[in-house]
Scaffold this motif. Structure first.
Motif, short mmCIF file in Angstrom:
data_model
loop_
_atom_site.label_atom_id
_atom_site.label_comp_id
_atom_site.label_asym_id
_atom_site.label_seq_id
_atom_site.Cartn_x
_atom_site.Cartn_y
_atom_site.Cartn_z
N GLU A 1 0.85 -1.20 0.00
CA GLU A 1 0.00 0.00 0.00
C GLU A 1 0.88 1.25 0.00
OE1 GLU A 1 -4.23 -1.26 1.96
OE2 GLU A 1 -2.69 -0.52 3.33
N SER A 2 0.28 2.38 -0.38
CA SER A 2 1.03 3.64 -0.50
C SER A 2 0.82 4.51 0.74
CB SER A 2 0.59 4.41 -1.74
OG SER A 2 0.88 3.66 -2.91
N VAL A 3 1.89 5.20 1.15
CA VAL A 3 1.86 6.10 2.30
C VAL A 3 2.70 7.33 1.96
CG1 VAL A 3 2.33 6.40 4.75
CG2 VAL A 3 1.72 4.15 3.89
N THR A 4 2.20 8.51 2.34
CA THR A 4 2.96 9.74 2.15
C THR A 4 3.17 10.40 3.50
OG1 THR A 4 2.07 10.11 -0.07
CG2 THR A 4 3.00 12.02 1.07
N LEU A 5 4.43 10.73 3.81
CA LEU A 5 4.79 11.42 5.05
C LEU A 5 5.06 12.88 4.74
CD1 LEU A 5 6.03 8.31 5.14
CD2 LEU A 5 6.90 9.10 7.35
N GLN A 6 4.48 13.79 5.50
CA GLN A 6 4.64 15.24 5.30
C GLN A 6 5.30 15.83 6.53
OE1 GLN A 6 3.52 17.18 2.54
NE2 GLN A 6 4.48 18.98 3.50
N CYS A 7 6.39 16.60 6.33
CA CYS A 7 7.09 17.26 7.43
C CYS A 7 6.66 18.73 7.47
CB CYS A 7 8.60 17.16 7.24
SG CYS A 7 9.55 17.81 8.64
N GLU A 8 6.12 19.14 8.60
CA GLU A 8 5.66 20.52 8.77
C GLU A 8 6.49 21.20 9.83
OE1 GLU A 8 1.57 20.20 9.71
OE2 GLU A 8 0.98 19.39 7.76
N GLY A 9 7.11 22.32 9.46
CA GLY A 9 7.94 23.07 10.39
C GLY A 9 8.37 24.38 9.77
N ARG A 10 8.94 25.27 10.58
CA ARG A 10 9.38 26.57 10.11
C ARG A 10 10.62 26.43 9.23
NH1 ARG A 10 10.30 30.34 15.06
NH2 ARG A 10 10.85 31.74 13.33
N SER A 11 10.64 27.24 8.18
CA SER A 11 11.77 27.21 7.22
C SER A 11 12.16 28.64 6.86
CB SER A 11 11.38 26.46 5.95
OG SER A 11 11.04 25.11 6.23
N PRO A 12 13.40 28.87 6.47
CA PRO A 12 13.81 30.20 6.00
C PRO A 12 13.06 30.54 4.71
CG PRO A 12 15.72 28.83 6.49
CD PRO A 12 14.53 27.93 6.50
N PRO A 13 12.85 31.83 4.43
CA PRO A 13 12.16 32.23 3.20
C PRO A 13 12.84 31.64 1.96
CG PRO A 13 12.44 34.12 4.64
CD PRO A 13 13.24 33.01 5.25
N GLY A 14 12.05 30.97 1.13
CA GLY A 14 12.55 30.41 -0.10
C GLY A 14 13.33 29.12 0.05
N ASP A 15 13.40 28.57 1.24
CA ASP A 15 14.17 27.34 1.46
C ASP A 15 13.27 26.32 2.15
OD1 ASP A 15 15.99 25.34 1.89
OD2 ASP A 15 17.19 26.45 3.36
N ASN A 16 12.81 25.34 1.43
CA ASN A 16 11.94 24.30 1.99
C ASN A 16 12.67 22.97 2.18
OD1 ASN A 16 9.65 25.97 2.03
ND2 ASN A 16 9.19 25.51 -0.13
N SER A 17 13.97 23.04 2.20
CA SER A 17 14.74 21.80 2.35
C SER A 17 14.43 21.13 3.69
CB SER A 17 16.23 22.08 2.23
OG SER A 17 16.65 22.98 3.25
N THR A 18 14.32 19.82 3.65
CA THR A 18 13.93 19.04 4.83
C THR A 18 14.83 17.83 4.96
OG1 THR A 18 11.62 19.69 4.51
CG2 THR A 18 12.04 17.81 5.94
N GLN A 19 15.23 17.54 6.18
CA GLN A 19 16.00 16.33 6.46
C GLN A 19 15.07 15.24 6.98
OE1 GLN A 19 19.18 18.03 9.07
NE2 GLN A 19 20.57 16.89 7.72
N TRP A 20 15.24 14.03 6.42
CA TRP A 20 14.43 12.89 6.84
C TRP A 20 15.34 11.82 7.45
CZ3 TRP A 20 9.23 12.52 7.05
CH2 TRP A 20 8.48 13.46 6.33
N PHE A 21 14.80 11.14 8.47
CA PHE A 21 15.55 10.08 9.14
C PHE A 21 14.66 8.84 9.26
CE2 PHE A 21 16.95 14.18 10.67
CZ PHE A 21 18.33 14.12 10.54
N HIS A 22 15.23 7.69 8.92
CA HIS A 22 14.53 6.41 9.05
C HIS A 22 15.37 5.48 9.93
CE1 HIS A 22 13.20 2.34 7.25
NE2 HIS A 22 12.33 2.70 8.19
N ASN A 23 14.81 5.15 11.11
CA ASN A 23 15.53 4.32 12.08
C ASN A 23 16.91 4.90 12.40
OD1 ASN A 23 13.41 2.46 12.23
ND2 ASN A 23 14.20 1.26 10.51
N GLY A 24 16.97 6.25 12.48
CA GLY A 24 18.20 6.93 12.86
C GLY A 24 19.14 7.26 11.71
N SER A 25 18.84 6.77 10.53
CA SER A 25 19.71 7.02 9.38
C SER A 25 19.10 8.09 8.48
CB SER A 25 19.91 5.73 8.59
OG SER A 25 20.53 4.74 9.38
#
Length: 373
Positions: free
Chosen positions: A31-55
């Motif tokens: 099945e399909s799942v989508t994870l969305q990260c919501e948090g404050r970001s600098p103007p024009g920079d939506n870069s996000t770090q993701w971690f799975h089991n610490g990696s």
């Protein structure tokens, strides 16, 4: 994926949050799942770090999608944006079964929303759906596999599962739901001991404490006497009576609630009794005289008891002496009577002999027949 140290600052209001679409933390394989990260970001920079089991996951987008989930995709997910700290973990579980109870989370705080879904393999159509909590059925539907609890409470703790019945009956595995207390019921306390003297100020405090790590949450307090509102929905947990009067006597209580009034808890009643100085002194003297009277009565009772006990002992001794004397004189009388009875025959025989001895003239008085003329 490389390893990276991940630390979240406790109590930080800029913590990132992960949401799921669909909102289930447990899904079937493929099945399909989508994870969305919501948090404050600098103007024009939506870069996000993701971690799975610490990696670290090699993606910088706010969304991370699993198009056909496998068992290796299960585990702990966290994220972090440019101006936020590391999010709380989300545990994603991948299953392969005929029936699955899907939940929107496993750990909740009082007042949170909880969604449940009885889900069949390959989106099978379900009928006669029953939901259970701790082995007891609490909801039945012919075709609707979804149920929603808008406001969780401590009563919603437990193990949940579902069952369906068609050509065959299927039962899902159990899911443990934990609901944590947001804050305990408040306790109303007064600054002065009782009874309260008229004219003195009194401070009332509605005491409780937030147990959840929710720095953005505020509690609002209300104070009551009987059914009368003294102070309504204020962030201050204290209420003051500047000058206490007798008419201020009554049953006081308070409420603590969240800002949206989603969680409201009430304190036990606190009775305040305001007395005047005169009545207070009268009350003190009354207690003094009462205690004095009780003491005197106790002493008198003790004295009378001792006198009565001594008198009873004396009478008991006197009765014993009379009884012993009576027995003695009875024995003496009996002995004397017995001796008198034995002496009487002997004495009678002796009297006859004595009588015969003492009457010598009797022989002279007897005239022999030969002596008659």
């Amino acid at each position: 994926m490389g390893q990276e140290s991940i630390l979240a600052l406790p109590g930080d209001t800029t913590k990132a949050v992960i949401t799921l679409s669909p909102p289930w933390i447990n899904v079937f394989q493929e099945e399909s799942v989508t994870l969305q990260c919501e948090g404050r970001s600098p103007p024009g920079d939506n870069s996000t770090q993701w971690f799975h089991n610490g990696s670290v996951i090699q993606t910088l987008t706010p969304r991370y999608s699993l198009n056909a989930a496998t068992f290796s995709d299960g585990g702990e997910y966290r994220c972090k944006t440019g101006l936020s700290v590391l999010s709380d973990p989300i545990q994603l579980k991948i299953h392969r079964d005929w029936l699955l109870l899907q939940v929107s989370g496993q750990v909740f705080t009082e007042g949170d929303h909880l969604s449940l879904r009885c889900h069949g393999w390959k989106n099978s159509r379900l009928s006669k759906v029953i939901f259970y909590q701790n082995g007891k059925a609490f909801n039945f539907s012919h075709f609707n596999p979804n149920i929603s609890i808008s406001k969780t409470s401590l009563d919603h703790n437990g193990i949940y599962h579902c069952s369906v019945k068609g050509r065959q009956q299927y039962t899902s595995a159990g899911v443990h739901i934990i609901v944590k207390e947001l804050f305990p019921a408040p306790v109303l306390k007064a600054s002065l001991s009782f009874p309260l003297l008229e004219g003195n100020p009194v401070n009332l405090s509605c005491e409780t404490k937030l147990l959840s790590q929710r720095p953005d949450l505020k509690l609002y307090f209300s104070f009551y006497v009987g059914n009368k509102i003294l102070k309504d929905k204020n962030t201050s947990s204290e209420y003051q009576i500047p000058t206490a009067k007798r008419e201020d006597s009554g049953l006081y209580w308070c409420e603590a609630a969240t800002e949206d009034q989603n969680i409201i808890k009430r304190s036990p009643d606190l009775e305040l009794q305001v007395v005047g100085p005169q009545s207070s002194s009268i009350s003190v003297w009354f207690h003094v005289f009462f205690c004095l009277a009780v003491g005197i009565i106790f002493l008198v009772d003790t004295f009378l008891f001792v006198i009565t006990w001594k008198e009873l002992q004396r009478m008991k001794k006197w009765n014993l002496e009379i009884s012993l004397a009576s027995r003695y004189w009875k024995k003496v009388a009996s002995y004397h009577q017995q001796n008198t009875y034995l002496e009487e025959p002997e004495c009678q025989e002796q009297e006859e002999e004595c009588t015969r001895k003492e009457r010598p003239g009797d022989r002279a008085a007897i005239v022999e027949p030969n002596e008659l003329p």
